[in-house]
Design an enzyme around this catalytic site. Sequence first.
Site, PDB file in Angstrom:
ATOM      1  N   LYS A   1      -2.108 -11.860  -9.863  1.00 35.68           N
ATOM      2  CA  LYS A   1      -3.296 -11.867  -9.016  1.00 35.68           C
ATOM      3  C   LYS A   1      -4.464 -11.105  -9.625  1.00 35.68           C
ATOM      4  O   LYS A   1      -4.302  -9.970 -10.074  1.00 35.68           O
ATOM      5  CB  LYS A   1      -2.952 -11.246  -7.653  1.00 35.68           C
ATOM      6  CG  LYS A   1      -4.064 -11.401  -6.646  1.00 35.68           C
ATOM      7  CD  LYS A   1      -3.784 -10.680  -5.348  1.00 35.68           C
ATOM      8  CE  LYS A   1      -5.087 -10.350  -4.659  1.00 35.68           C
ATOM      9  NZ  LYS A   1      -4.953  -9.393  -3.585  1.00 35.68           N
TER      10      LYS A   1
ATOM     11  N   LYS B   1      -9.414  -6.322  -7.245  1.00 31.70           N
ATOM     12  CA  LYS B   1     -10.288  -5.192  -7.567  1.00 31.70           C
ATOM     13  C   LYS B   1      -9.507  -3.917  -7.806  1.00 31.70           C
ATOM     14  O   LYS B   1      -9.926  -3.053  -8.545  1.00 31.70           O
ATOM     15  CB  LYS B   1     -11.243  -4.885  -6.405  1.00 31.70           C
ATOM     16  CG  LYS B   1     -11.906  -6.070  -5.821  1.00 31.70           C
ATOM     17  CD  LYS B   1     -12.761  -5.687  -4.641  1.00 31.70           C
ATOM     18  CE  LYS B   1     -12.329  -6.491  -3.433  1.00 31.70           C
ATOM     19  NZ  LYS B   1     -13.393  -7.253  -2.813  1.00 31.70           N
TER      20      LYS B   1
ATOM     21  N   LYS C   1       0.833  -1.213   0.000  1.00 33.32           N
ATOM     22  CA  LYS C   1       0.000   0.000   0.000  1.00 33.32           C
ATOM     23  C   LYS C   1       0.866   1.261   0.000  1.00 33.32           C
ATOM     24  O   LYS C   1       0.518   2.259  -0.626  1.00 33.32           O
ATOM     25  CB  LYS C   1      -0.945   0.029   1.210  1.00 33.32           C
ATOM     26  CG  LYS C   1      -2.031  -0.999   1.153  1.00 33.32           C
ATOM     27  CD  LYS C   1      -3.033  -0.702   0.046  1.00 33.32           C
ATOM     28  CE  LYS C   1      -4.071  -1.806  -0.025  1.00 33.32           C
ATOM     29  NZ  LYS C   1      -4.862  -1.832  -1.234  1.00 33.32           N
TER      30      LYS C   1
END
Length: 331
Positions: free
Chosen positions: A194, A197, A111
Amino acid sequence: MEIVVSGIRPTGNLHLGNYFGAMQNFVKMQDTSNCYFFIADYHSLTTHPTPADLHGNVKQVLVEYLACGLDPEKSTLYLQSDLPETAELYLFLNMNAYTGELERCTSFKDKIRSQPDNVNAGLLTYPTLMAADIIIHKAHKVPVGKDQEQHLEMTRTFANRFNRMYKVDYFPEPVAYNFGEQLVKIPGLDGSTKMGKSEGEGNAIFLFDAPEVIRKKVMKAVTDSGPTEPNQPKAQAIENLFGLMKALSTPDTLQFFENQYQACSIRYGDMKKQLAEDVIKFTTPFRERILDLLQNEAYLSKVVNMGKEKAHASASKTVQEVREIIGFKAF
Ligand code: TYM
Protein backbone atom coordinates in the site's frame (compact mmCIF):
# COMPACT_ATOMS: atom_id res chain seq x y z
CA MET A 1 -30.48 12.82 -6.46
CA GLU A 2 -27.88 10.43 -5.18
CA ILE A 3 -25.86 11.80 -2.26
CA VAL A 4 -22.10 11.27 -2.20
CA VAL A 5 -19.81 11.95 0.78
CA SER A 6 -16.09 11.43 1.23
CA GLY A 7 -13.03 12.93 2.88
CA ILE A 8 -9.27 12.78 3.14
CA ARG A 9 -7.17 13.30 6.28
CA PRO A 10 -4.86 16.31 6.13
CA THR A 11 -1.71 14.58 7.34
CA GLY A 12 0.55 15.46 4.41
CA ASN A 13 0.35 16.02 0.69
CA LEU A 14 -1.91 13.83 -1.43
CA HIS A 15 -0.17 10.82 -2.96
CA LEU A 16 -1.03 8.74 -6.00
CA GLY A 17 -2.96 6.29 -3.80
CA ASN A 18 -5.25 9.08 -2.60
CA TYR A 19 -5.68 10.21 -6.18
CA PHE A 20 -6.54 6.89 -7.81
CA GLY A 21 -8.40 5.45 -4.81
CA ALA A 22 -10.48 8.51 -3.99
CA MET A 23 -9.92 11.85 -5.71
CA GLN A 24 -10.34 10.62 -9.26
CA ASN A 25 -13.82 9.43 -8.30
CA PHE A 26 -14.66 12.67 -6.47
CA VAL A 27 -13.97 14.61 -9.65
CA LYS A 28 -16.09 12.33 -11.82
CA MET A 29 -19.01 12.11 -9.40
CA GLN A 30 -19.48 15.84 -8.94
CA ASP A 31 -21.17 16.11 -12.34
CA THR A 32 -23.93 13.62 -11.62
CA SER A 33 -24.48 13.56 -7.84
CA ASN A 34 -25.03 15.82 -4.88
CA CYS A 35 -21.48 15.68 -3.49
CA TYR A 36 -20.02 16.61 -0.10
CA PHE A 37 -16.22 16.43 0.02
CA PHE A 38 -14.47 17.43 3.20
CA ILE A 39 -11.04 17.61 4.77
CA ALA A 40 -11.01 15.24 7.76
CA ASP A 41 -9.15 17.51 10.17
CA TYR A 42 -10.89 16.12 13.29
CA HIS A 43 -9.65 12.67 12.30
CA SER A 44 -6.10 13.92 11.87
CA LEU A 45 -5.97 14.86 15.58
CA THR A 46 -5.37 11.20 16.47
CA THR A 47 -1.72 11.80 15.53
CA HIS A 48 -1.38 15.00 17.63
CA PRO A 49 -0.28 17.57 15.02
CA THR A 50 1.02 20.96 16.19
CA PRO A 51 -1.37 23.88 15.51
CA ALA A 52 0.90 25.20 12.74
CA ASP A 53 1.21 21.79 11.08
CA LEU A 54 -2.54 21.23 11.29
CA HIS A 55 -3.36 24.49 9.56
CA GLY A 56 -0.64 24.07 6.94
CA ASN A 57 -1.81 20.57 6.09
CA VAL A 58 -5.45 21.60 5.86
CA LYS A 59 -4.50 24.42 3.48
CA GLN A 60 -2.37 22.08 1.38
CA VAL A 61 -5.13 19.48 1.02
CA LEU A 62 -7.71 22.17 0.24
CA VAL A 63 -5.46 23.47 -2.52
CA GLU A 64 -4.94 19.93 -3.79
CA TYR A 65 -8.70 19.28 -3.87
CA LEU A 66 -9.09 22.32 -6.11
CA ALA A 67 -6.01 21.53 -8.19
CA CYS A 68 -7.38 18.05 -8.90
CA GLY A 69 -10.54 19.57 -10.34
CA LEU A 70 -13.05 19.72 -7.51
CA ASP A 71 -15.37 22.59 -8.25
CA PRO A 72 -16.86 24.46 -5.26
CA GLU A 73 -19.79 25.50 -7.44
CA LYS A 74 -20.69 21.87 -8.20
CA SER A 75 -19.76 20.16 -4.92
CA THR A 76 -19.83 21.18 -1.29
CA LEU A 77 -16.17 21.42 -0.20
CA TYR A 78 -15.72 21.95 3.50
CA LEU A 79 -13.58 21.36 6.58
CA GLN A 80 -14.84 18.68 8.96
CA SER A 81 -14.12 21.01 11.90
CA ASP A 82 -16.42 23.64 10.36
CA LEU A 83 -19.27 21.23 10.96
CA PRO A 84 -19.49 20.65 14.74
CA GLU A 85 -22.82 18.88 14.12
CA THR A 86 -20.61 15.97 13.10
CA ALA A 87 -19.21 15.84 16.64
CA GLU A 88 -22.71 15.69 18.09
CA LEU A 89 -23.79 12.85 15.81
CA TYR A 90 -20.50 11.08 16.66
CA LEU A 91 -21.42 11.29 20.34
CA PHE A 92 -24.84 9.75 19.68
CA LEU A 93 -23.36 6.96 17.56
CA ASN A 94 -20.74 6.18 20.20
CA MET A 95 -23.52 5.31 22.66
CA ASN A 96 -24.56 2.45 20.37
CA ALA A 97 -21.10 1.33 19.23
CA TYR A 98 -19.63 -1.52 21.24
CA THR A 99 -16.00 -1.59 22.35
CA GLY A 100 -15.67 -5.20 21.15
CA GLU A 101 -16.55 -4.37 17.55
CA LEU A 102 -14.37 -1.25 17.59
CA GLU A 103 -11.40 -3.21 18.97
CA ARG A 104 -11.76 -5.80 16.21
CA CYS A 105 -11.43 -3.16 13.48
CA THR A 106 -8.30 -3.85 11.38
CA SER A 107 -7.18 -0.23 11.24
CA PHE A 108 -7.32 -0.02 15.06
CA LYS A 109 -5.28 -3.22 15.42
CA ASP A 110 -2.73 -1.81 12.94
CA LYS A 111 -2.43 1.37 15.01
CA ILE A 112 -1.85 -0.58 18.22
CA ARG A 113 1.10 -2.17 16.45
CA SER A 114 2.43 0.96 14.72
CA GLN A 115 1.98 3.53 17.52
CA PRO A 116 1.81 1.63 20.84
CA ASP A 117 2.57 4.82 22.80
CA ASN A 118 -0.50 6.64 21.50
CA VAL A 119 -3.48 4.28 21.50
CA ASN A 120 -6.03 6.99 22.24
CA ALA A 121 -9.84 6.78 22.41
CA GLY A 122 -10.08 8.78 19.18
CA LEU A 123 -8.39 5.88 17.39
CA LEU A 124 -10.79 3.38 18.90
CA THR A 125 -13.81 5.44 17.88
CA TYR A 126 -12.38 6.46 14.50
CA PRO A 127 -15.07 4.39 12.69
CA THR A 128 -17.94 6.09 14.54
CA LEU A 129 -16.61 9.54 13.62
CA MET A 130 -16.30 8.37 10.05
CA ALA A 131 -19.85 7.01 10.14
CA ALA A 132 -21.06 10.38 11.46
CA ASP A 133 -19.31 12.15 8.54
CA ILE A 134 -21.11 9.94 6.08
CA ILE A 135 -24.60 9.62 7.48
CA ILE A 136 -24.87 13.26 8.54
CA HIS A 137 -25.67 13.99 4.87
CA LYS A 138 -27.60 10.71 4.49
CA ALA A 139 -25.12 9.52 1.86
CA HIS A 140 -25.69 6.67 -0.58
CA LYS A 141 -22.20 6.34 -2.05
CA VAL A 142 -18.76 6.88 -0.55
CA PRO A 143 -15.83 6.98 -2.99
CA VAL A 144 -12.84 5.47 -1.14
CA GLY A 145 -9.90 3.14 -1.67
CA LYS A 146 -9.88 -0.53 -0.73
CA ASP A 147 -8.41 0.17 2.74
CA GLN A 148 -11.64 1.89 3.83
CA GLU A 149 -13.93 -1.03 3.00
CA GLN A 150 -14.24 -2.22 6.59
CA HIS A 151 -15.00 1.30 7.82
CA LEU A 152 -17.89 1.43 5.38
CA GLU A 153 -19.17 -1.91 6.64
CA MET A 154 -19.13 -0.47 10.15
CA THR A 155 -20.91 2.66 8.95
CA ARG A 156 -23.71 0.48 7.61
CA THR A 157 -23.84 -1.38 10.92
CA PHE A 158 -24.19 1.86 12.89
CA ALA A 159 -26.76 3.34 10.50
CA ASN A 160 -28.86 0.16 10.53
CA ARG A 161 -28.57 -0.17 14.28
CA PHE A 162 -29.88 3.37 14.72
CA ASN A 163 -32.81 2.65 12.41
CA ARG A 164 -33.62 -0.58 14.28
CA MET A 165 -33.22 0.85 17.77
CA TYR A 166 -35.58 3.71 17.11
CA LYS A 167 -37.83 1.79 14.71
CA VAL A 168 -37.31 4.30 11.93
CA ASP A 169 -36.21 4.10 8.32
CA TYR A 170 -34.08 7.19 8.57
CA PHE A 171 -30.50 6.57 7.42
CA PRO A 172 -29.79 4.99 4.01
CA GLU A 173 -27.13 2.24 3.77
CA PRO A 174 -24.01 3.84 2.27
CA VAL A 175 -21.64 1.79 0.11
CA ALA A 176 -17.94 2.15 -0.66
CA TYR A 177 -17.70 3.10 -4.30
CA ASN A 178 -15.25 3.20 -7.15
CA PHE A 179 -16.40 4.52 -10.49
CA GLY A 180 -17.59 1.46 -12.36
CA GLU A 181 -14.97 -0.89 -10.92
CA GLN A 182 -13.69 -2.66 -7.84
CA LEU A 183 -12.14 -0.62 -5.04
CA VAL A 184 -8.53 0.32 -5.73
CA LYS A 185 -5.33 -0.22 -3.77
CA ILE A 186 -2.24 1.51 -5.16
CA PRO A 187 1.00 -0.14 -4.04
CA GLY A 188 4.09 1.58 -2.58
CA LEU A 189 7.56 1.88 -4.11
CA ASP A 190 9.22 0.13 -1.19
CA GLY A 191 7.75 -3.31 -1.88
CA SER A 192 4.82 -2.88 0.51
CA THR A 193 1.35 -3.44 -0.87
CA LYS A 194 0.00 0.00 0.00
CA MET A 195 1.10 3.50 -0.82
CA GLY A 196 0.50 5.56 2.32
CA LYS A 197 1.47 8.77 4.05
CA SER A 198 2.55 7.09 7.24
CA GLU A 199 4.62 4.41 5.51
CA GLY A 200 8.38 4.87 5.40
CA GLU A 201 10.43 7.28 3.31
CA GLY A 202 10.40 6.39 -0.38
CA ASN A 203 7.07 4.55 -0.27
CA ALA A 204 4.82 7.27 -1.68
CA ILE A 205 4.84 9.61 -4.67
CA PHE A 206 3.02 12.86 -3.97
CA LEU A 207 1.16 14.92 -6.58
CA PHE A 208 3.25 17.87 -5.41
CA ASP A 209 6.65 16.13 -5.78
CA ALA A 210 9.08 17.92 -8.11
CA PRO A 211 10.21 15.96 -11.20
CA GLU A 212 13.71 15.33 -9.81
CA VAL A 213 12.21 13.96 -6.58
CA ILE A 214 9.96 11.62 -8.55
CA ARG A 215 12.88 10.34 -10.65
CA LYS A 216 14.92 9.68 -7.52
CA LYS A 217 12.10 7.87 -5.72
CA VAL A 218 11.14 5.70 -8.68
CA MET A 219 14.74 4.77 -9.50
CA LYS A 220 15.18 3.65 -5.88
CA ALA A 221 12.04 1.45 -5.95
CA VAL A 222 12.65 -2.08 -4.69
CA THR A 223 13.11 -4.79 -7.37
CA ASP A 224 14.66 -8.26 -7.54
CA SER A 225 17.25 -9.91 -9.78
CA GLY A 226 14.68 -10.64 -12.50
CA PRO A 227 12.82 -13.71 -13.73
CA THR A 228 14.86 -16.74 -14.78
CA GLU A 229 12.12 -18.76 -16.45
CA PRO A 230 8.94 -17.94 -18.42
CA ASN A 231 5.69 -17.44 -16.46
CA GLN A 232 7.53 -17.06 -13.20
CA PRO A 233 5.21 -15.42 -10.62
CA LYS A 234 6.19 -11.85 -9.78
CA ALA A 235 7.57 -10.91 -6.36
CA GLN A 236 5.44 -8.35 -4.50
CA ALA A 237 7.78 -5.43 -5.28
CA ILE A 238 7.68 -6.26 -9.00
CA GLU A 239 3.92 -6.69 -8.89
CA ASN A 240 3.88 -3.18 -7.39
CA LEU A 241 5.90 -1.63 -10.21
CA PHE A 242 3.55 -3.19 -12.75
CA GLY A 243 0.58 -2.02 -10.67
CA LEU A 244 1.85 1.57 -10.76
CA MET A 245 2.50 1.31 -14.46
CA LYS A 246 -1.03 0.05 -14.99
CA ALA A 247 -2.40 3.15 -13.24
CA LEU A 248 -0.11 5.67 -14.93
CA SER A 249 1.31 4.47 -18.23
CA THR A 250 -0.36 3.61 -21.53
CA PRO A 251 -1.60 0.04 -22.08
CA ASP A 252 1.08 -0.34 -24.81
CA THR A 253 3.88 0.55 -22.43
CA LEU A 254 2.54 -1.85 -19.83
CA GLN A 255 2.29 -4.62 -22.40
CA PHE A 256 5.83 -3.97 -23.63
CA PHE A 257 7.34 -4.51 -20.18
CA GLU A 258 4.99 -7.39 -19.45
CA ASN A 259 6.29 -9.13 -22.62
CA GLN A 260 9.86 -8.45 -21.58
CA TYR A 261 9.17 -9.89 -18.15
CA GLN A 262 7.68 -13.03 -19.66
CA ALA A 263 10.68 -13.34 -22.01
CA CYS A 264 13.05 -12.92 -19.01
CA SER A 265 14.73 -10.01 -20.80
CA ILE A 266 13.33 -7.23 -18.64
CA ARG A 267 15.66 -4.48 -17.42
CA TYR A 268 14.08 -2.91 -14.37
CA GLY A 269 16.22 0.23 -14.80
CA ASP A 270 14.54 0.90 -18.16
CA MET A 271 11.12 0.13 -16.75
CA LYS A 272 11.64 2.56 -13.86
CA LYS A 273 12.91 5.30 -16.17
CA GLN A 274 9.77 4.97 -18.26
CA LEU A 275 7.54 4.86 -15.19
CA ALA A 276 9.19 7.98 -13.70
CA GLU A 277 8.60 9.94 -16.91
CA ASP A 278 4.98 8.78 -17.07
CA VAL A 279 4.43 9.82 -13.46
CA ILE A 280 5.98 13.24 -14.12
CA LYS A 281 3.82 13.74 -17.18
CA PHE A 282 0.78 12.93 -15.06
CA THR A 283 1.64 15.03 -11.98
CA THR A 284 3.11 18.16 -13.60
CA PRO A 285 -0.22 19.89 -14.38
CA PHE A 286 -1.39 19.23 -10.80
CA ARG A 287 1.84 20.62 -9.37
CA GLU A 288 1.51 23.79 -11.43
CA ARG A 289 -2.06 24.39 -10.30
CA ILE A 290 -1.13 23.67 -6.67
CA LEU A 291 1.68 26.27 -6.77
CA ASP A 292 -0.74 28.80 -8.23
CA LEU A 293 -3.56 28.18 -5.76
CA LEU A 294 -1.26 28.30 -2.72
CA GLN A 295 -0.83 32.03 -3.42
CA ASN A 296 -4.55 32.72 -3.61
CA GLU A 297 -5.60 33.06 0.04
CA ALA A 298 -8.68 35.17 -0.74
CA TYR A 299 -10.08 32.50 -3.06
CA LEU A 300 -9.39 29.72 -0.54
CA SER A 301 -11.21 31.63 2.16
CA LYS A 302 -14.19 32.15 -0.15
CA VAL A 303 -14.30 28.44 -0.99
CA VAL A 304 -14.17 27.38 2.68
CA ASN A 305 -16.90 29.78 3.75
CA MET A 306 -19.18 28.77 0.94
CA GLY A 307 -18.69 25.07 1.76
CA LYS A 308 -19.28 25.64 5.45
CA GLU A 309 -22.64 27.22 4.80
CA LYS A 310 -23.84 24.52 2.38
CA ALA A 311 -22.64 21.67 4.62
CA HIS A 312 -24.25 23.25 7.66
CA ALA A 313 -27.64 23.44 5.95
CA SER A 314 -27.63 19.69 5.33
CA ALA A 315 -26.06 18.61 8.65
CA SER A 316 -28.13 20.75 10.98
CA LYS A 317 -31.32 19.33 9.49
CA THR A 318 -30.13 15.76 10.11
CA VAL A 319 -28.99 16.43 13.67
CA GLN A 320 -32.25 18.18 14.50
CA GLU A 321 -34.24 15.20 13.21
CA VAL A 322 -31.97 12.72 14.99
CA ARG A 323 -32.44 14.58 18.26
CA GLU A 324 -36.19 14.29 17.88
CA ILE A 325 -35.99 10.60 17.00
CA ILE A 326 -33.83 9.94 20.07
CA GLY A 327 -36.35 11.74 22.26
CA PHE A 328 -34.78 15.09 23.12
CA LYS A 329 -37.74 17.41 23.42
CA ALA A 330 -37.98 21.13 23.99
CA PHE A 331 -39.58 22.30 27.24
P1 TYM B 1 -6.98 8.68 4.14
O1 TYM B 1 -6.77 10.12 4.40
O2 TYM B 1 -6.04 7.70 4.74
O3 TYM B 1 -7.03 8.41 2.60
C1 TYM B 1 -7.87 9.18 1.76
C2 TYM B 1 -8.43 8.34 0.65
O4 TYM B 1 -7.38 7.79 -0.14
C3 TYM B 1 -7.54 6.38 -0.24
N1 TYM B 1 -6.22 5.76 -0.26
C4 TYM B 1 -5.87 4.84 -1.18
N2 TYM B 1 -6.54 4.30 -2.21
C5 TYM B 1 -5.89 3.40 -2.99
N3 TYM B 1 -4.60 3.02 -2.75
C6 TYM B 1 -3.90 3.52 -1.72
N4 TYM B 1 -2.64 3.15 -1.52
C7 TYM B 1 -4.53 4.48 -0.87
N5 TYM B 1 -4.13 5.18 0.22
C8 TYM B 1 -5.19 5.95 0.58
C9 TYM B 1 -8.30 5.98 1.00
O5 TYM B 1 -8.97 4.76 0.80
C10 TYM B 1 -9.25 7.14 1.16
O6 TYM B 1 -10.37 6.98 0.35
N6 TYM B 1 -10.71 7.53 7.14
C11 TYM B 1 -10.41 8.21 5.90
C12 TYM B 1 -10.85 9.67 5.87
C13 TYM B 1 -12.28 9.84 6.19
C14 TYM B 1 -13.39 9.48 5.36
C15 TYM B 1 -14.54 9.84 6.10
C16 TYM B 1 -13.49 8.92 4.10
C17 TYM B 1 -12.79 10.37 7.33
N7 TYM B 1 -14.14 10.36 7.30
C18 TYM B 1 -15.83 9.63 5.58
C19 TYM B 1 -14.79 8.72 3.58
C20 TYM B 1 -15.92 9.07 4.31
C21 TYM B 1 -8.90 8.17 5.74
O7 TYM B 1 -8.18 8.11 6.68
O8 TYM B 1 -8.48 8.30 4.51
